[in-house]
Design a protein around this motif. Structure first.
Motif, short mmCIF file in Angstrom:
data_model
loop_
_atom_site.label_atom_id
_atom_site.label_comp_id
_atom_site.label_asym_id
_atom_site.label_seq_id
_atom_site.Cartn_x
_atom_site.Cartn_y
_atom_site.Cartn_z
N THR A 48 0.72 -1.14 -0.06
CA THR A 48 0.13 0.14 -0.14
C THR A 48 0.92 1.40 0.03
OG1 THR A 48 0.02 -0.04 2.41
CG2 THR A 48 -1.77 -1.29 1.48
N PRO A 56 -5.74 13.16 -5.79
CA PRO A 56 -6.13 14.20 -4.88
C PRO A 56 -8.01 13.75 -4.58
CG PRO A 56 -6.25 14.65 -7.23
CD PRO A 56 -5.52 13.30 -7.19
N TRP A 57 -8.27 12.84 -5.00
CA TRP A 57 -9.57 12.30 -4.63
C TRP A 57 -9.78 11.51 -3.21
CZ3 TRP A 57 -7.59 11.63 -9.42
CH2 TRP A 57 -6.98 10.35 -9.88
N TYR A 58 -8.74 11.23 -2.62
CA TYR A 58 -8.59 10.58 -1.40
C TYR A 58 -7.93 11.74 -0.62
CZ TYR A 58 -8.57 6.08 -4.02
OH TYR A 58 -9.21 5.13 -4.73
N PRO A 59 -8.34 11.68 0.90
CA PRO A 59 -7.85 12.25 1.77
C PRO A 59 -6.31 12.26 1.81
CG PRO A 59 -9.71 11.42 2.61
CD PRO A 59 -9.63 10.94 1.43
N THR A 62 -4.41 8.60 3.23
CA THR A 62 -5.01 7.61 3.35
C THR A 62 -4.29 6.34 2.72
OG1 THR A 62 -7.30 8.84 3.11
CG2 THR A 62 -7.43 6.56 2.44
N PRO A 63 -4.30 4.96 3.31
CA PRO A 63 -3.62 4.01 2.94
C PRO A 63 -4.47 3.57 1.57
CG PRO A 63 -4.12 3.73 5.29
CD PRO A 63 -4.80 4.77 4.86
N ILE A 64 -3.87 3.38 0.69
CA ILE A 64 -4.57 2.88 -0.62
C ILE A 64 -3.45 1.95 -1.24
CG2 ILE A 64 -5.76 5.11 -1.20
CD1 ILE A 64 -3.86 5.71 -3.33
N ARG A 65 -4.12 1.11 -2.14
CA ARG A 65 -3.43 0.05 -2.81
C ARG A 65 -2.19 0.86 -3.79
NH1 ARG A 65 -4.16 -5.39 -3.89
NH2 ARG A 65 -6.31 -5.14 -3.20
N THR A 67 -0.46 1.24 -6.72
CA THR A 67 -0.39 0.62 -8.12
C THR A 67 0.66 1.35 -8.76
OG1 THR A 67 -2.18 2.34 -8.48
CG2 THR A 67 -2.72 -0.02 -8.06
N MET B 1 -14.00 11.69 -2.78
CA MET B 1 -14.61 12.05 -3.97
C MET B 1 -13.92 12.38 -4.86
SD MET B 1 -17.96 11.27 -4.07
CE MET B 1 -17.28 9.92 -2.93
N PRO B 2 -13.87 11.78 -6.23
CA PRO B 2 -12.87 12.11 -7.41
C PRO B 2 -13.04 13.60 -8.08
CG PRO B 2 -14.78 10.68 -8.28
CD PRO B 2 -15.02 10.67 -6.61
N SER B 3 -12.02 14.11 -8.01
CA SER B 3 -12.12 15.50 -8.56
C SER B 3 -12.08 15.45 -10.18
CB SER B 3 -11.04 16.43 -8.05
OG SER B 3 -9.78 15.90 -8.41
N PHE B 36 -7.97 -4.69 1.70
CA PHE B 36 -7.15 -4.96 0.66
C PHE B 36 -7.30 -6.44 -0.07
CE2 PHE B 36 -5.06 -1.27 2.24
CZ PHE B 36 -5.13 -0.43 1.24
N ARG B 115 -12.17 3.86 -11.66
CA ARG B 115 -12.53 3.56 -10.15
C ARG B 115 -13.92 3.88 -9.51
NH1 ARG B 115 -7.05 2.28 -11.06
NH2 ARG B 115 -6.05 2.43 -9.13
N PHE B 117 -16.33 4.69 -6.79
CA PHE B 117 -16.17 5.21 -5.24
C PHE B 117 -17.62 4.95 -4.54
CE2 PHE B 117 -12.29 8.08 -5.56
CZ PHE B 117 -11.95 7.91 -6.81
N VAL B 168 -9.80 -4.28 -4.69
CA VAL B 168 -10.13 -2.96 -3.81
C VAL B 168 -8.77 -2.03 -3.87
CG1 VAL B 168 -10.28 -2.65 -1.37
CG2 VAL B 168 -11.58 -4.72 -2.37
N ASP B 169 -9.29 -0.83 -4.00
CA ASP B 169 -8.24 0.11 -4.09
C ASP B 169 -8.13 0.79 -2.70
OD1 ASP B 169 -6.23 1.30 -6.16
OD2 ASP B 169 -7.33 2.79 -5.85
N ARG B 170 -9.28 1.02 -1.94
CA ARG B 170 -9.31 1.60 -0.70
C ARG B 170 -10.44 0.68 0.05
NH1 ARG B 170 -11.65 7.35 0.82
NH2 ARG B 170 -10.92 7.64 3.00
N PRO B 171 -10.08 0.29 1.45
CA PRO B 171 -10.89 -0.51 2.29
C PRO B 171 -12.19 0.37 2.57
CG PRO B 171 -8.65 -0.71 2.84
CD PRO B 171 -8.61 0.36 1.75
#
Lengths: 193, 193
Positions: A48, A56-59, A62-65, A67, B1-3, B36, B115, B117, B168-171
Motif C-alpha cells: 500500500t 487528490p480524490w482521497y484524503p 489515506t492507505p490505498i493500494r 499501483t 470523492m474524485p475530482s 485490500f 475507479r 467510489f 479493492v483500491d481502498r478499504p
C-alpha cells in the motif's frame, strides 16, 4: 508467455533503483528482483502507499493500494524530451525511473491493464500514464546550470512522454537487456451518456 | 470523492457474497466490508490467487496478484441476457456476482483502471471485462428445467454483458442502496505499429 494477441516486443535497456529517502534519483543495476511489493528495497515498494497529490480524490495519507510501484520510461520518449528542452540527453535516472524500455512506440500511451512479460517470470501491470511534475525538471536543471528555466519547462516538454507507472502482477527478476513482451488489454471504447 | 472528470453516478442495487467452497452462487447481504484482500470471507478474497483458465499465459497455479476480487454486474445487462435467453430474469446471484449496479450504461465496457467510489470509503478499481463461461449457464438451466440448452446458450447471450471484475483500491463498507461514483481513466488510444 501471453497467448492473447495483439502483442509486441521491446527491450529493457536499463533497470534502476532508489534506496534513499532524500532523493528520487535512481541508480543503475544489472538486475532487480520484484515481489508483490515492487522492487526489493526501492523507495516506492510496498503493498500500500499513502494517498498523495497523485490521487487528490482521497484524503492525503489515506492507505490505498500501491499501483505505482515502478516507473517506466522509454529511450525514444526521453530523446524527444531532450530535443524539446534543447539539451543533449535526459537520463532515466534523473526522472527516478526504474526501467528504461526501447522498442515500444509511444510508451506513455500504453493503456491501463497492459501486461509486460519478462523472461525470468516477472510480469508488470500498467496502472497508467505518469504525469510529469517539476521534480525531475529541477534535476535536469542542476545538470545544465547554463540553461534557463529547464525545471518549469520540463513539465510541458515531458507531457505524454514521461512514461508509465506499474505494479507487479507476478514476482521474478528483471535484467538489463531483457526482452519485454507487451500484451494489451482487449480494446474497449466507453463514451459517457 | 474524485475530482477528475468525466464521471457518472450509478447505484448498488445488491451486495452479495459466497462463503462456500462447493458453489460459486452468491447470497444477498445488506452490506459487506472490503479490505485490500476483497470482501471479507468471500471465496474470491485474497491478496494473490493461483493462475487459472482466465490467465492462460501463466502456468496453472502460479501465484499472481488477485485483480479479480469482486464480480460486478448490472441490472440493465442482466435484463438483456434474460431477454436473449427467453427467461423471465437472470439473477446476479446465479452468476456469482458480488455487486449488482444500476445506472452505469454498458457496464461491461467500462475500461480497465476505472475507479468506483462508494460513500463509506470503499473504492474499487476495474481490472476489466468478466468473460462469460458455462458455469452460470448451468445454474440458469437448473432454474428452468423446461428450457433447452440454456447452459450453452448463456455464453453467447452474456457476451459483453457479463459485467466486470475489480479489486479493492481502498478499504471500506459497501451497502445495498449506495450511490456509486464512476471515475474513468484518462482516455488513451494505442494502436500497434
Amino acid at each position: 508467455m501471453p497467448s492473447r494477441s495483439p502483442q509486441l516486443v521491446g527491450r529493457a535497456v536499463r533497470v534502476l533503483v532508489c534506496t534513499e529517502k532524500k532523493t528520487f534519483v535512481t541508480r543503475e543495476l544489472s538486475e532487480v528482483r520484484v515481489t508483490f511489493e515492487g522492487i526489493e528495497g526501492d523507495r516506492h515498494a510496498g503493498h500500500t502507499r499513502p494517498a498523495d497529490v497523485r490521487t487528490p480524490w482521497y484524503p492525503k495519507g489515506t492507505p490505498i493500494r500501491n499501483t505505482r510501484q515502478l516507473s517506466l520510461v522509454s529511450t525514444e520518449e526521453l530523446a524527444l524530451v531532450a530535443e524539446t528542452l534543447g539539451v543533449p540527453k535526459v537520463l532515466a535516472s534523473w526522472l527516478g525511473a526504474n526501467l528504461e524500455l526501447t522498442g515500444v512506440p509511444r510508451l506513455t500511451h500504453v493503456p491501463p491493464g497492459t501486461r509486460l512479460f519478462f523472461p525470468d517470470d516477472a510480469v508488470l501491470a500498467v496502472e497508467g500514464e505518469n504525469e510529469p511534475c517539476i521534480g525531475p525538471g529541477k534535476v535536469i536543471e542542476e545538470h545544465h546550470p547554463d540553461r534557463v528555466k529547464l525545471a518549469s519547462r520540463f513539465v510541458k516538454a515531458a507531457w505524454e512522454r514521461r512514461g508509465l507507472v506499474a505494479w507487479v502482477d507476478r514476482p521474478g527478476v528483471i535484467r538489463a537487456g531483457d526482452d519485454v513482451r507487451v500484451m494489451l488489454p482487449k480494446p474497449v471504447s466507453y463514451v459517457l451518456p
